[in-house]
Design a protein around this motif. Sequence first.
Motif, PDB file in Angstrom:
ATOM      1  N   PHE A 197      -5.103  -9.228 -19.077  1.00 49.31           N
ATOM      2  CA  PHE A 197      -3.881  -8.419 -19.086  1.00 49.31           C
ATOM      3  C   PHE A 197      -3.914  -7.413 -20.239  1.00 49.31           C
ATOM      4  N   ASP A 198      -4.445  -7.835 -21.375  1.00 44.30           N
ATOM      5  CA  ASP A 198      -4.557  -6.927 -22.525  1.00 44.30           C
ATOM      6  C   ASP A 198      -5.460  -5.741 -22.202  1.00 44.30           C
ATOM      7  N   ALA A 199      -6.550  -5.996 -21.492  1.00 39.78           N
ATOM      8  CA  ALA A 199      -7.466  -4.911 -21.108  1.00 39.78           C
ATOM      9  C   ALA A 199      -6.758  -3.901 -20.208  1.00 39.78           C
ATOM     10  N   LEU A 200      -5.894  -4.384 -19.336  1.00 40.53           N
ATOM     11  CA  LEU A 200      -5.121  -3.461 -18.498  1.00 40.53           C
ATOM     12  C   LEU A 200      -4.110  -2.679 -19.335  1.00 40.53           C
ATOM     13  N   ARG A 201      -3.436  -3.365 -20.245  1.00 40.45           N
ATOM     14  CA  ARG A 201      -2.427  -2.701 -21.079  1.00 40.45           C
ATOM     15  C   ARG A 201      -3.030  -1.564 -21.904  1.00 40.45           C
ATOM     16  N   GLU A 202      -4.272  -1.734 -22.340  1.00 38.67           N
ATOM     17  CA  GLU A 202      -4.954  -0.683 -23.109  1.00 38.67           C
ATOM     18  C   GLU A 202      -5.062   0.614 -22.317  1.00 38.67           C
ATOM     19  N   HIS A 203      -4.918   0.522 -21.004  1.00 35.97           N
ATOM     20  CA  HIS A 203      -5.028   1.703 -20.143  1.00 35.97           C
ATOM     21  C   HIS A 203      -3.696   2.057 -19.489  1.00 35.97           C
ATOM     22  N   MET A 254       0.803  -1.223   0.000  1.00 34.11           N
ATOM     23  CA  MET A 254       0.000   0.000   0.000  1.00 34.11           C
ATOM     24  C   MET A 254       0.837   1.275   0.000  1.00 34.11           C
ATOM     25  N   THR A 255       2.116   1.183   0.309  1.00 32.91           N
ATOM     26  CA  THR A 255       2.928   2.400   0.355  1.00 32.91           C
ATOM     27  C   THR A 255       4.119   2.358  -0.582  1.00 32.91           C
ATOM     28  N   LYS A 256       4.203   1.317  -1.422  1.00 31.58           N
ATOM     29  CA  LYS A 256       5.364   1.221  -2.317  1.00 31.58           C
ATOM     30  C   LYS A 256       5.372   2.392  -3.289  1.00 31.58           C
ATOM     31  N   GLU A 257       6.541   2.836  -3.620  1.00 30.26           N
ATOM     32  CA  GLU A 257       6.696   4.040  -4.436  1.00 30.26           C
ATOM     33  C   GLU A 257       6.850   3.746  -5.920  1.00 30.26           C
ATOM     34  N   ASP A 258       7.337   2.583  -6.283  1.00 26.92           N
ATOM     35  CA  ASP A 258       7.627   2.266  -7.683  1.00 26.92           C
ATOM     36  C   ASP A 258       6.450   1.532  -8.339  1.00 26.92           C
ATOM     37  N   SER A 259       5.310   2.184  -8.338  1.00 26.31           N
ATOM     38  CA  SER A 259       4.102   1.592  -8.895  1.00 26.31           C
ATOM     39  C   SER A 259       3.339   2.649  -9.683  1.00 26.31           C
ATOM     40  N   ALA A 260       2.646   2.217 -10.707  1.00 19.88           N
ATOM     41  CA  ALA A 260       1.788   3.128 -11.470  1.00 19.88           C
ATOM     42  C   ALA A 260       0.494   3.431 -10.726  1.00 19.88           C
ATOM     43  N   LEU A 261       0.244   2.707  -9.650  1.00 18.57           N
ATOM     44  CA  LEU A 261      -0.982   2.921  -8.879  1.00 18.57           C
ATOM     45  C   LEU A 261      -0.791   4.075  -7.905  1.00 18.57           C
ATOM     46  N   THR A 262      -1.716   5.012  -7.930  1.00 20.10           N
ATOM     47  CA  THR A 262      -1.699   6.103  -6.964  1.00 20.10           C
ATOM     48  C   THR A 262      -2.240   5.597  -5.628  1.00 20.10           C
ATOM     49  N   LYS A 263      -2.082   6.384  -4.593  1.00 23.09           N
ATOM     50  CA  LYS A 263      -2.672   6.031  -3.297  1.00 23.09           C
ATOM     51  C   LYS A 263      -4.186   5.917  -3.436  1.00 23.09           C
ATOM     52  N   GLY A 264      -4.771   6.816  -4.219  1.00 26.12           N
ATOM     53  CA  GLY A 264      -6.214   6.758  -4.452  1.00 26.12           C
ATOM     54  C   GLY A 264      -6.618   5.485  -5.181  1.00 26.12           C
ATOM     55  N   ASP A 265      -5.828   5.081  -6.194  1.00 26.72           N
ATOM     56  CA  ASP A 265      -6.115   3.829  -6.914  1.00 26.72           C
ATOM     57  C   ASP A 265      -6.132   2.654  -5.943  1.00 26.72           C
ATOM     58  N   PHE A 325      -1.386   0.035 -18.025  1.00 22.84           N
ATOM     59  CA  PHE A 325      -0.882  -0.817 -16.952  1.00 22.84           C
ATOM     60  C   PHE A 325       0.008  -1.903 -17.531  1.00 22.84           C
ATOM     61  N   GLY A 326       1.112  -2.177 -16.860  1.00 26.33           N
ATOM     62  CA  GLY A 326       1.991  -3.271 -17.248  1.00 26.33           C
ATOM     63  C   GLY A 326       1.778  -4.483 -16.354  1.00 26.33           C
ATOM     64  N   ASP A 327       2.599  -5.495 -16.578  1.00 24.92           N
ATOM     65  CA  ASP A 327       2.471  -6.725 -15.801  1.00 24.92           C
ATOM     66  C   ASP A 327       2.735  -6.499 -14.313  1.00 24.92           C
ATOM     67  N   GLU A 328       3.690  -5.645 -13.982  1.00 21.84           N
ATOM     68  CA  GLU A 328       3.962  -5.372 -12.566  1.00 21.84           C
ATOM     69  C   GLU A 328       2.793  -4.640 -11.910  1.00 21.84           C
ATOM     70  N   ASP A 329       2.106  -3.809 -12.695  1.00 20.11           N
ATOM     71  CA  ASP A 329       0.910  -3.139 -12.171  1.00 20.11           C
ATOM     72  C   ASP A 329      -0.196  -4.158 -11.917  1.00 20.11           C
ATOM     73  N   ALA A 330      -0.326  -5.126 -12.820  1.00 19.63           N
ATOM     74  CA  ALA A 330      -1.313  -6.200 -12.631  1.00 19.63           C
ATOM     75  C   ALA A 330      -1.005  -6.952 -11.337  1.00 19.63           C
ATOM     76  N   TRP A 331       0.281  -7.208 -11.104  1.00 19.81           N
ATOM     77  CA  TRP A 331       0.687  -7.872  -9.859  1.00 19.81           C
ATOM     78  C   TRP A 331       0.254  -7.031  -8.657  1.00 19.81           C
ATOM     79  N   ASP A 332       0.506  -5.722  -8.721  1.00 23.36           N
ATOM     80  CA  ASP A 332       0.126  -4.846  -7.610  1.00 23.36           C
ATOM     81  C   ASP A 332      -1.383  -4.894  -7.365  1.00 23.36           C
ATOM     82  N   ILE A 333      -2.162  -4.827  -8.422  1.00 22.86           N
ATOM     83  CA  ILE A 333      -3.626  -4.887  -8.295  1.00 22.86           C
ATOM     84  C   ILE A 333      -4.037  -6.204  -7.655  1.00 22.86           C
TER      85      ILE A 333
END
Length: 190
Positions: free
Chosen positions: A140-146, A56-67, A148-156
């Motif tokens: 994963f393709d649906a995420l990439r269209e917006h 929830m506090t990692k800095e190297d992510s495309a996800l914002t705190k709000g996300d 998001f990469g594979d590491e972002d999918a992992w974070d989600i």
Amino acid sequence: MTARFPHAELADLPQDILATILEIQEKSGFVPNVFLTFARRPAEFRAFFAYHDAIMTKEDSALTKGDREMIVTTISAANNCTYCVVAHGAILRIYEKNPLVADQVAVNHRTADISARQRAMLDFAVKVNSASHEIGDADFDALREHGFGDEDAWDIAAITAFFGLSNRMASFSGMMPNPEFYLMGRVPRS
């Protein structure tokens, strides 16, 4: 409903856990019940909050705190977890500076006033929560269209899975939201 398990007594806590709780109290003005509930079992408290902080506090992510809080609120609603919907909905309202968003995503993220990117993120999270065994390339393709990469999918997925655990622990134990959470982020601070 009342909590099925008593809160830990502050005087009985190991020093590291007491310091964490006092820091949270200083920052928020109260001690969220989740801290006092998990503090009953120090080893579990440490493990729970270490993983919480890692995702929830990692800095190297495309996800914002709000996300991240949007994922938690959406998944917690899907899992019928009152504590987490109310507590993380409050945090979501604050991070997004939007008093309506938490209620909207808790009821139906597909009709909420959020971006297409956020909707794709939440669609993925909901599928991980309810049918992770069905996740495939198209997801994963649906995420990439917006963007998001594979590491972002992992974070989600990690946030979704962790809060699946959290939701179940809060619900089975009868953990109730602190009254302070209900008004947080609904009215601008003066």
